[in-house]
Design a protein around this motif. Structure first.
Motif, PDB file in Angstrom:
ATOM      1  N   MET A   1       0.968  -1.148  -0.457  1.00 23.32           N
ATOM      2  CA  MET A   1       0.402   0.136  -0.327  1.00 23.32           C
ATOM      3  C   MET A   1       0.969   1.702   0.152  1.00 23.32           C
ATOM      4  SD  MET A   1      -3.398   0.526   2.421  1.00 23.32           S
ATOM      5  CE  MET A   1      -2.448   2.326   3.027  1.00 23.32           C
ATOM      6  N   LYS A   2       0.403   1.715  -0.875  1.00 22.33           N
ATOM      7  CA  LYS A   2       1.369   3.573  -1.223  1.00 22.33           C
ATOM      8  C   LYS A   2       0.807   4.260   0.218  1.00 22.33           C
ATOM      9  CE  LYS A   2       1.915   4.074  -5.836  1.00 22.33           C
ATOM     10  NZ  LYS A   2       1.334   4.853  -7.072  1.00 22.33           N
ATOM     11  N   SER A   3       1.711   4.907   0.435  1.00 22.53           N
ATOM     12  CA  SER A   3       1.809   6.239   1.980  1.00 22.53           C
ATOM     13  C   SER A   3       0.552   7.123   1.210  1.00 22.53           C
ATOM     14  CB  SER A   3       3.101   6.342   3.081  1.00 22.53           C
ATOM     15  OG  SER A   3       3.447   6.631   1.573  1.00 22.53           O
ATOM     16  N   PRO A   4       0.264   7.528   2.726  1.00 23.71           N
ATOM     17  CA  PRO A   4      -0.198   8.904   2.280  1.00 23.71           C
ATOM     18  C   PRO A   4       0.752  10.419   1.313  1.00 23.71           C
ATOM     19  CG  PRO A   4      -0.844   8.390   4.032  1.00 23.71           C
ATOM     20  CD  PRO A   4      -0.184   7.656   3.778  1.00 23.71           C
ATOM     21  N   LYS A   5       0.108  10.759   0.014  1.00 22.75           N
ATOM     22  CA  LYS A   5       1.971  11.688  -0.089  1.00 22.75           C
ATOM     23  C   LYS A   5       1.067  13.171   0.603  1.00 22.75           C
ATOM     24  CE  LYS A   5       2.531   9.489  -4.640  1.00 22.75           C
ATOM     25  NZ  LYS A   5       0.950   9.451  -4.676  1.00 22.75           N
ATOM     26  N   LYS A   6       2.343  14.368   1.099  1.00 16.05           N
ATOM     27  CA  LYS A   6       2.198  15.256   1.662  1.00 16.05           C
ATOM     28  C   LYS A   6       1.566  16.171   0.494  1.00 16.05           C
ATOM     29  CE  LYS A   6       3.173  15.449   5.704  1.00 16.05           C
ATOM     30  NZ  LYS A   6       2.796  15.231   6.898  1.00 16.05           N
ATOM     31  N   ARG A   7       1.312  17.211   0.397  1.00 15.75           N
ATOM     32  CA  ARG A   7       0.661  18.342  -1.514  1.00 15.75           C
ATOM     33  C   ARG A   7       1.041  18.185  -1.826  1.00 15.75           C
ATOM     34  NH1 ARG A   7      -2.750  23.172  -0.722  1.00 15.75           N
ATOM     35  NH2 ARG A   7      -3.138  23.188  -2.882  1.00 15.75           N
ATOM     36  N   THR A   9       4.708  16.775  -2.397  1.00 16.17           N
ATOM     37  CA  THR A   9       4.605  15.194  -3.363  1.00 16.17           C
ATOM     38  C   THR A   9       3.652  14.938  -3.985  1.00 16.17           C
ATOM     39  OG1 THR A   9       5.952  14.576  -0.960  1.00 16.17           O
ATOM     40  CG2 THR A   9       5.469  13.460  -3.278  1.00 16.17           C
ATOM     41  N   ARG A  10       2.391  15.680  -4.106  1.00 21.24           N
ATOM     42  CA  ARG A  10       1.438  14.799  -4.937  1.00 21.24           C
ATOM     43  C   ARG A  10       1.858  15.845  -6.242  1.00 21.24           C
ATOM     44  NH1 ARG A  10      -3.328  16.542  -2.228  1.00 21.24           N
ATOM     45  NH2 ARG A  10      -2.693  16.304  -0.023  1.00 21.24           N
ATOM     46  N   ALA A  70      -2.801  17.193 -13.045  1.00 15.07           N
ATOM     47  CA  ALA A  70      -2.131  18.208 -12.098  1.00 15.07           C
ATOM     48  C   ALA A  70      -2.601  19.046 -11.506  1.00 15.07           C
ATOM     49  CB  ALA A  70      -1.127  18.112 -13.021  1.00 15.07           C
ATOM     50  N   VAL A  71      -4.092  20.171 -13.120  1.00 14.99           N
ATOM     51  CA  VAL A  71      -4.518  21.191 -12.062  1.00 14.99           C
ATOM     52  C   VAL A  71      -5.116  20.338 -11.249  1.00 14.99           C
ATOM     53  CG1 VAL A  71      -6.071  23.024 -12.744  1.00 14.99           C
ATOM     54  CG2 VAL A  71      -4.156  22.487 -13.561  1.00 14.99           C
ATOM     55  N   ALA A  72      -6.480  19.672 -11.242  1.00 15.20           N
ATOM     56  CA  ALA A  72      -7.578  18.780 -10.283  1.00 15.20           C
ATOM     57  C   ALA A  72      -6.684  18.455  -8.892  1.00 15.20           C
ATOM     58  CB  ALA A  72      -7.871  17.842 -11.035  1.00 15.20           C
ATOM     59  N   GLU A  73      -5.402  18.327  -9.125  1.00 17.79           N
ATOM     60  CA  GLU A  73      -4.952  18.646  -7.972  1.00 17.79           C
ATOM     61  C   GLU A  73      -4.340  18.910  -7.035  1.00 17.79           C
ATOM     62  OE1 GLU A  73      -3.672  14.350  -6.270  1.00 17.79           O
ATOM     63  OE2 GLU A  73      -3.534  16.030  -4.718  1.00 17.79           O
ATOM     64  N   LEU A  74      -3.915  19.734  -8.225  1.00 21.77           N
ATOM     65  CA  LEU A  74      -3.937  21.862  -7.310  1.00 21.77           C
ATOM     66  C   LEU A  74      -4.977  22.117  -6.688  1.00 21.77           C
ATOM     67  CD1 LEU A  74      -1.859  24.366  -7.255  1.00 21.77           C
ATOM     68  CD2 LEU A  74      -2.813  24.391  -8.833  1.00 21.77           C
ATOM     69  N   GLU A  75      -6.411  21.662  -7.372  1.00 24.08           N
ATOM     70  CA  GLU A  75      -7.613  22.980  -6.902  1.00 24.08           C
ATOM     71  C   GLU A  75      -7.969  21.807  -5.820  1.00 24.08           C
ATOM     72  OE1 GLU A  75      -9.256  25.533  -8.073  1.00 24.08           O
ATOM     73  OE2 GLU A  75      -8.776  25.381  -9.670  1.00 24.08           O
ATOM     74  N   GLY A  76      -8.317  20.740  -5.648  1.00 26.06           N
ATOM     75  CA  GLY A  76      -8.460  19.406  -4.753  1.00 26.06           C
ATOM     76  C   GLY A  76      -9.539  19.184  -5.704  1.00 26.06           C
ATOM     77  N   ALA A  77      -9.757  18.961  -6.981  1.00 20.07           N
ATOM     78  CA  ALA A  77     -11.051  18.979  -7.469  1.00 20.07           C
ATOM     79  C   ALA A  77     -11.076  17.200  -7.994  1.00 20.07           C
ATOM     80  CB  ALA A  77     -11.345  19.464  -9.414  1.00 20.07           C
ATOM     81  N   ASP A  78     -12.424  16.995  -8.536  1.00 21.86           N
ATOM     82  CA  ASP A  78     -12.674  15.487  -9.673  1.00 21.86           C
ATOM     83  C   ASP A  78     -11.943  15.512 -10.536  1.00 21.86           C
ATOM     84  OD1 ASP A  78     -13.604  13.998  -6.995  1.00 21.86           O
ATOM     85  OD2 ASP A  78     -14.978  14.944  -7.193  1.00 21.86           O
ATOM     86  N   SER A  79     -12.249  16.359 -11.324  1.00 25.93           N
ATOM     87  CA  SER A  79     -12.195  16.771 -13.132  1.00 25.93           C
ATOM     88  C   SER A  79     -11.729  18.400 -13.070  1.00 25.93           C
ATOM     89  CB  SER A  79     -13.019  16.120 -13.301  1.00 25.93           C
ATOM     90  OG  SER A  79     -12.876  16.164 -14.997  1.00 25.93           O
ATOM     91  N   ARG A 252       4.507  22.295 -16.546  1.00 30.77           N
ATOM     92  CA  ARG A 252       5.707  22.203 -16.934  1.00 30.77           C
ATOM     93  C   ARG A 252       5.664  23.453 -15.211  1.00 30.77           C
ATOM     94  NH1 ARG A 252      10.495  22.740 -20.363  1.00 30.77           N
ATOM     95  NH2 ARG A 252      11.173  24.907 -19.593  1.00 30.77           N
ATOM     96  N   GLY A 253       5.016  24.483 -15.579  1.00 29.42           N
ATOM     97  CA  GLY A 253       4.626  25.498 -14.788  1.00 29.42           C
ATOM     98  C   GLY A 253       4.749  24.845 -13.473  1.00 29.42           C
ATOM     99  N   LEU A 254       3.066  24.344 -13.554  1.00 24.82           N
ATOM    100  CA  LEU A 254       3.019  23.970 -12.199  1.00 24.82           C
ATOM    101  C   LEU A 254       3.424  22.583 -11.106  1.00 24.82           C
ATOM    102  CD1 LEU A 254      -0.537  22.670 -12.412  1.00 24.82           C
ATOM    103  CD2 LEU A 254       1.101  21.641 -11.222  1.00 24.82           C
ATOM    104  N   ARG A 255       4.606  22.514 -11.984  1.00 21.84           N
ATOM    105  CA  ARG A 255       5.195  21.626 -11.218  1.00 21.84           C
ATOM    106  C   ARG A 255       6.525  22.412 -10.208  1.00 21.84           C
ATOM    107  NH1 ARG A 255       3.031  17.303 -11.446  1.00 21.84           N
ATOM    108  NH2 ARG A 255       3.010  16.571 -13.355  1.00 21.84           N
ATOM    109  N   THR A 256       6.721  23.643 -10.469  1.00 19.62           N
ATOM    110  CA  THR A 256       7.415  24.710  -9.278  1.00 19.62           C
ATOM    111  C   THR A 256       6.198  25.609  -8.783  1.00 19.62           C
ATOM    112  OG1 THR A 256       7.565  26.189 -11.120  1.00 19.62           O
ATOM    113  CG2 THR A 256       9.436  24.109 -10.453  1.00 19.62           C
TER     114      THR A 256
END
Ligand SMILES: *Cc1c(COP(=O)(O)O)cnc(C)c1O
Length: 392
Positions: A1-7, A9-10, A70-79, A252-256
Motif C-alpha cells: 500500500m502506498k503511504s499518503p502523500k503530502k501536498r 509531493t502530490r 495535475a490541475v485537478a490535484e492542485l484545486e482538489g477537484a474531481d476533474s 511544466r509551470g505547475l511543477r514549480t
C-alpha cells in the motif's frame, strides 16, 4: 500500500506517467486533430464514449489530460478541463449553467472582461445579471430568486482585493439550488481549496500563476463528480479546447508553483509593508494585511497570499504618478500577471463597479511582486517615489 502523500509531493507527481511516454518525465506535446480507428467497431465504440480516452483532438490529447490531472490535484477537484484562455474558462462555465430567462448573481468586483461578458453577451441571450457587494456574505440569500441559477464569486476581488465569505455564500446558493462558480486565479488553487469551501466550479486563468512565465494563454475549469460530465460535454460542444503547447507549458509551470508562489508571497508582503510605511500612501489592499476588507475571512479560509495587491495613494496628480510609472527599472507595465517578473499599473476601480461605490483617490496602483531580489525592487520603488513626489 502506498503511504499518503503530502501536498507538495502530490503536486510534483500528479498527472505524471513516464511509463506511458517511453520514460520521458513530462507528457510530450501531442499535436492531434484526427485520431484513427482500425475498425468500424472500434470507431463506433469510441463515438459512443467520447470522454473515454483519446477520441478527437478537441476532446483532448495525452498532453491536455496530463495537465488537467495535475490541475485537478492542485484545486482538489474531481476533474479539470483545459481551454484556450482564462476568459474562455469563465465563458464556458457560465454558459454551461445558464439559459434564456435565467438570473445570474455576479460579484461587483469581478474581473472586468467577465463583467463585459455579462453585459454584452449574456444580456443579449436573455440572461439577467445582478451585481452584488463582495462583502455580502450570507446576505446573498436576499438577492436569490427562483430563476437564479448561478452565483459567481471571485475572491479576492479584481483591483480592490475584497475577500468573500465563500462558505456563507455557497450555503445560501445551494439552499436555493444555484451553482457556485469561483474565479480562483489569485490563489492559483494553491492557497485556497475551493471544494472544501462549497464551490461547485473553480475557474482559473492558468495564463497567470499556473503557467507562471508570461508566455502562454490557458484556462482551466475544475469541478466535482456531480458536474464533470456536463461541463466537459458543454465545453467541447462550444468548441473550446487548449493548444497542446500551452498545456505542456501549464504542466511544466505547475511543477514549480509551490516554490514560486512562496517567493511571490514573500516579496509581495515585503513590498506591501514598504508601501504601508510611506506617508504618500493612503491604504494598502493586500488580503494578508488588516486594512484589506475581508482580511479576517482570508485568515480563516486561505493558507497564503500570492503576489498581486493594490495601493491607494494620497491625492497625487496623475502626471506625477505617470512619471513614477514611466521610469521604473524593474516594475514593468502590462496587463496580466503571475509571471516571474514584477509589474505595476495604474488602476481606476471606481468606474468598474455598479452595485457598490468606491471612494478613494485615483489613479491607484496594482502591483505584481515578481521574483527579483527584494532589495533591488525596493531601491527601484524608492527612486520611483522621488519622481512621484516631484523630486521633493
Ligand atoms: C487574467 C484573468 C482572467 C482572464 O484570463 P485570460 O487567460 O487572460 O483570458 C480571468 N480572471 C482573472 C481574475 C484574471 O486575472
Amino acid at each position: 500500500m502506498k503511504s499518503p502523500k503530502k501536498r507538495a509531493t502530490r503536486l510534483i507527481h500528479a498527472g505524471s506517467d513516464p511509463a506511458a511516454f517511453k520514460g520521458a518525465v513530462n507528457a510530450p506535446v501531442y499535436r492531434a486533430s484526427t485520431v484513427i480507428y482500425p475498425t468500424v467497431a472500434a470507431m463506433e465504440k469510441a463515438s459512443n464514449n467520447p470522454l473515454d480516452g483519446v477520441f478527437y483532438g478537441r476532446y483532448g490529447t495525452p498532453t491536455s489530460f496530463a495537465f488537467e490531472e495535475a490541475v485537478a490535484e492542485l484545486e482538489g477537484a474531481d476533474s479539470t478541463i483545459s481551454v484556450c484562455s482564462g476568459q474562455a474558462a469563465i465563458t464556458a462555465a457560465l454558459m454551461a449553467f445558464l439559459k434564456t430567462g435565467d438570473h445570474l448573481l455576479m460579484v461587483d468586483t469581478v474581473y472586468g472582461p467577465t463583467r463585459k461578458l455579462c453585459d454584452r453577451v449574456l444580456a443579449g441571450v436573455g440572461v439577467e445579471t445582478t451585481y452584488y457587494d463582495p462583502l455580502i456574505g450570507a446576505g446573498i440569500a436576499d438577492l436569490i430568486r427562483p430563476e437564479t441559477k448561478v452565483v459567481f464569486t471571485e475572491s479576492p476581488g479584481s483591483l480592490t482585493f475584497e475577500i468573500q465569505d465563500i462558505p456563507a455564500i455557497a450555503a445560501a446558493a445551494h439552499a436555493a439550488g444555484a451553482v457556485v462558480i469561483l474565479d480562483n486565479t489569485w490563489s492559483a488553487g494553491l492557497y485556497f481549496q475551493p471544494f472544501d469551501h462549497g464551490v461547485d466550479v473553480s475557474v482559473q486563468a492558468a495564463t497567470k500563476y499556473i503557467g507562471g512565465h508570461a508566455d502562454a494563454m490557458l484556462g482551466t475549469i475544475s469541478t466535482t463528480e456531480e458536474y464533470q460530465k456536463h461541463l466537459r460535454l458543454s465545453t467541447v460542444g462550444m468548441g473550446y479546447c487548449a493548444a497542446p503547447d500551452s498545456c505542456f507549458l501549464g504542466a511544466r509551470g505547475l511543477r514549480t508553483i509551490n516554490v514560486r508562489l512562496a517567493r511571490h508571497q514573500r516579496n509581495g508582503l515585503a513590498l506591501a509593508e514598504w508601501f504601508k510605511a510611506r506617508p504618500e500612501v493612503a491604504r494598502v489592499l493586500h488580503p494578508a494585511l488588516p486594512d484589506c476588507p475581508g482580511h479576517e475571512i482570508w485568515k480563516r479560509d486561505f493558507t497564503g497570499a500570492s503576489g498581486l495587491f493594490g495601493v491607494i495613494l494620497d491625492d497625487i496628480p496623475k502626471q506625477q504618478v505617470d512619471a513614477m510609472l514611466d521610469g521604473f527599472e524593474y516594475f514593468s507595465m502590462g496587463y496580466s500577471w503571475g509571471g516571474f517578473e514584477s509589474l505595476m499599473i495604474p488602476m481606476t476601480p471606481a468606474s468598474q463597479r455598479t452595485a457598490t461605490t468606491w471612494d478613494a483617490p485615483e489613479p491607484a496602483l496594482r502591483i505584481h511582486a515578481g521574483q527579483e531580489d527584494i532589495a533591488d525592487l525596493i531601491a527601484d520603488l524608492e527612486r520611483g517615489f522621488v519622481r512621484l513626489t516631484g523630486g521633493n
